[in-house]
Write an enzyme that holds these catalytic residues in place. Structure first.
Site, PDB file in Angstrom:
ATOM      1  CG  ASP A  71      -1.913   1.164   1.268  1.00 54.20           C
ATOM      2  OD1 ASP A  71      -3.002   1.290   0.826  1.00 54.20           O
ATOM      3  OD2 ASP A  71      -1.387   1.887   2.377  1.00 54.20           O
ATOM      4  CG  ASP A  78      -3.455  -0.675   3.426  1.00 54.96           C
ATOM      5  OD1 ASP A  78      -4.509  -0.704   2.544  1.00 54.96           O
ATOM      6  OD2 ASP A  78      -3.135  -0.480   4.560  1.00 54.96           O
ATOM      7  CG  ASP A 109      -1.089   2.534   6.891  1.00 53.36           C
ATOM      8  OD1 ASP A 109      -1.501   2.466   5.790  1.00 53.36           O
ATOM      9  OD2 ASP A 109      -1.111   3.101   7.385  1.00 53.36           O
TER      10      ASP A 109
END
Length: 708
Positions: free
Chosen positions: A396, A602, A598
């Site tokens: 991400d 996600d 994080d």
């Protein structure tokens, strides 16, 4: 030069040695309790600039490793107060130092008693004691034999029993002593590894929202008592054991119960520290303030969670059991060929099971413990194995490849309100949902001295989109452009189209809408981590063949960032489901995939990956769902994780070769009559101890920061 420091509460210390980045102090007191040692060590490790603190309670010494100036360290020493430390530090209920002391005393006691028996105890008493100590081993062997199971306990019982029947009491006593030492070391290492791992996985919650008559107050967890009421919202970790007073929520309890599906909780339901709210919000009546029960639950989970074992551990356990019948067959064949009981017994004294069953789990637990020292929490051995096997890593962007603490660069109003008023409102909403961009808004309000008291009616988080609330009867929304304009249908105020079209593209944008109209755009500066490109290069050097970046940014912004990083592929404008589907597609193609993220959005992708890795200062639900958590300071921890995983697999393969080769050699020497039963037993147990100690030793560490 020895310097004297007078510490408060009538304590003082002297410097006994110092070198660059290291200083050793000795307290001017003759004794130190285990609790005092733990308190000192914890206090110093929390001080800025001190990277490691080790306290030796027996010698009353403290060794400090620091990266700041020497004066800073000495100032920290001068500031220390036992009273202040006891008030500000909550020690875990289980002390590793206490565990080590307990087993050290047991080990020394056994060795000393063995020497005393050998030197001073009369032969008849030694034999009587031997016969008494044989009983548990014979009972265990008989237990498995009656059930038709040929396990290592049967081998132990036969070797001890036959030695005693031949009146070879010295050999029987030596075998029992070595087995007891091995069992003690196995128990010690396993408990220490499990407890160290549990400490890493224990809660790390500093503050909670306390419900008071004046409203919600952000309160240190140490001040929460039984009977208090704590508010927990979506994406947050439940910090205490308690009962729901208000609200209905969906709770992720996988870390405690193994349930893969969130569980509905309503008024009157019990909730437990360490679980995570996936949907809704609730008020909890605190039952156990400290959350210490979480520790025991983790211990139980680690010890009982067979599905967390690596393939290598299961293979070793199965192979160990399969080899026991062959050891018996070898012993019987030796007797048939030589008609020599001693040679047959020499074979019986050796088995492959002990070393295989002991060394492999110890290697995995030790690797997990070593990862913990590097601020990497691994929830099971199988995930280390997956990291070692991985050929693809997916990142991400926000909060992962970018800094963990982005900053507010600009606040652009679209209505007749000041920047500060807009920022105050945004911070009031964002402070409830910790994420890197939300933290940036809250921090900017703090820097500007803006108090953002609670004046909204209710806060609702819409996963991957934004936050909704009501202020003075008007709906307030903050989040992505997709959420504001497409999902909620908000519009631009009249005459602001040109202003909107010229928003700076170098920043990420948070959109704030009031009453269906755009009120402001908050520009977030989210610079890339300085080490990101080098980390990706190092991972490629270690065998990762494909690196991918996923982001909700526009295609143009994502392409520019991807070019800076040098990733192999990127996907822009993705939603949580898109991330999870992308990871699933990679796995379907035969790739072993690591996902690093994080945020709450996600979580689906972290669950879908072979090994999901969360950043420690991200959303609690991401950390809970992830298989591995790394600290937020540096992505180099990913490189260290890959190193640990690959070195672990290398060590496991080396253990296989050694155990099979060495014990096979002992059997051959026993059949040839070169080794006596006592010597075979001693060498076998010493080799088991040796390979176990080797499995517990630190794994090799290579510096890849300068390798591309």
């Amino acid at each position: 030069m020895r310097l004297l420091f007078q510490w408060r509460n009538k304590m003082n210390a002297v410097i006994v040695h110092e070198s660059r980045g290291r200083i050793r102090l000795r307290l001017k007191q003759t004794r130190m309790s285990l609790k005092q040692a733990d308190l000192l060590e914890t206090w110093f490790q929390q001080q800025s600039g001190i990277c490691q603190a080790t306290v030796h309670e027996r010698t009353c010494c403290i060794v400090l490793y620091y990266q700041c100036s020497k004066e800073q360290v000495l100032d920290a020493v001068r500031k220390f107060s036992w009273q202040q430390a006891e008030q500000t530090i909550t020690l875990p209920a289980h002390s590793s130092r206490e565990l080590n002391r307990e087993f050290q005393e047991k080990l020394v006691g056994k060795v000393v008693m063995k020497a005393v028996r050998t030197l001073f105890l009369p032969a008849p008493l030694r034999i009587a004691r031997l016969l008494w100590n044989m009983v548990p081993f014979l009972r265990r062997g008989l237990h498995y034999l009656l059930r038709g199971q040929l396990k290592v306990e049967v081998l132990d019982a036969f070797s001890i029993g036959i030695s005693a029947l031949r009146r070879d009491f010295a050999t029987a006593d030596a075998v029992i002593f070595l087995l007891q030492i091995g069992e003690l070391l196995e128990e010690w290492t396993r408990k220490k590894s499990v407890e160290d791992l549990a400490q890493c996985m224990s809660l790390n919650v500093d503050r909670v929202w306390l419900q008071t008559s004046e409203g919600e107050v952000l309160t240190p967890i140490s001040q929460i008592q039984a009977g208090d009421h704590v508010v927990v919202r979506v994406g947050s970790i439940i910090p205490v054991d308690g009962v729901i007073l208000e609200g209905e929520v969906m709770i992720n309890q996988s870390s405690l119960t193994g349930e893969s599906v969130p569980v509905a909780k309503h008024i009157g339901s019990n909730v437990y520290a360490g679980t995570v709210v996936e949907e809704g919000e609730c008020v909890i009546d605190v039952q156990k303030a400290s959350g210490q029960s979480r520790y025991d639950q983790i211990i139980s989970m680690i010890e009982q969670s067979e599905q967390m074992k690596s393939v290598a551990e299961n293979k070793a356990s199965n192979l160990a059991d399969k080899l026991v019948p062959y050891t018996f067959a070898g012993s019987l064949l030796s007797f048939v060929l030589t008609r020599n009981v001693t040679r047959a017994l020499s074979v019986l004294m050796v088995d492959f099971s002990c070393a295989l069953k002991l060394a492999m789990p110890l290697a995995v637990l030790s690797a997990m413990r070593e990862a913990g020292k590097e601020h990497i929490t691994v929830k099971g051995g199988k995930f280390l194995e997956k990291v070692a096997q991985a050929d693809t890593i997916v990142f991400d962007k926000t909060g992962t490849l970018t800094r963990a603490c982005p900053t507010v660069a600009k606040v652009i109003p679209f209505i007749d309100q000041s920047e500060n008023e807009i920022l105050r409102l945004a911070a009031c909403l964002e402070e409830h949902f910790p994420h890197s961009m939300a933290n940036a808004v809250v921090e900017e309000a703090k820097q500007r001295g803006l108090a953002h008291e609670e004046f909204h009616s209710k806060v609702e988080y819409i996963v991957a989109h934004g936050i909704a609330s009501t202020v003075n009867g008007a709906t307030v929304l903050i989040g992505s452009a997709h959420f504001i304009f497409e999902d909620e249908g908000c519009v631009l105020p009249e005459g602001t189209q040109e202003k909107f079209d010229t928003l700076p593209e170098e920043y990420s944008h948070l959109y704030l809408a009031i009453g269906g109209k755009l009120a402001a755009v908050i520009c977030i500066a989210d610079p890339l981590r300085q080490e990101a490109a080098e980390v990706l290069a190092a991972l490629r050097h270690m065998g990762i063949s494909q690196t991918v970046m996923l982001t909700g940014d526009s295609q143009r912004t994502a392409a520019a960032i991807a070019a800076q990083l040098g990733v192999d592929q990127f996907r822009a404008e993705v939603l949580p489901a898109d991330k999870a589907n992308y990871v699933a597609d990679l796995r379907a193609e035969g790739h072993t995939v690591i996902m690093v993220g994080d945020g709450i959005n996600d979580s689906p992708a972290l669950s879908e990956a072979d090994a999901g890795i969360a950043i420690s200062d991200g959303a609690a639900i991401a950390q809970e769902i992830a298989d591995i958590t790394i600290a937020a300071e540096s992505l180099w921890e990913l490189v260290r994780l890959r190193q640990i995983s690959m070195e672990l697999m290398k060590r496991i393969r080396a253990n296989y070769r050694f155990v099979l080769g060495f014990n096979g050699g002992l059997i051959g020497l026993g059949v040839a009559g070169i080794l006596s039963p006592a010597t075979s037993a001693t060498l076998h147990n010493l080799s088991t101890l040796g390979v176990s100690l080797h499995s517990m030793s630190p794994l090799p560490k290579k510096d890849l920061k300068n390798k591309k």
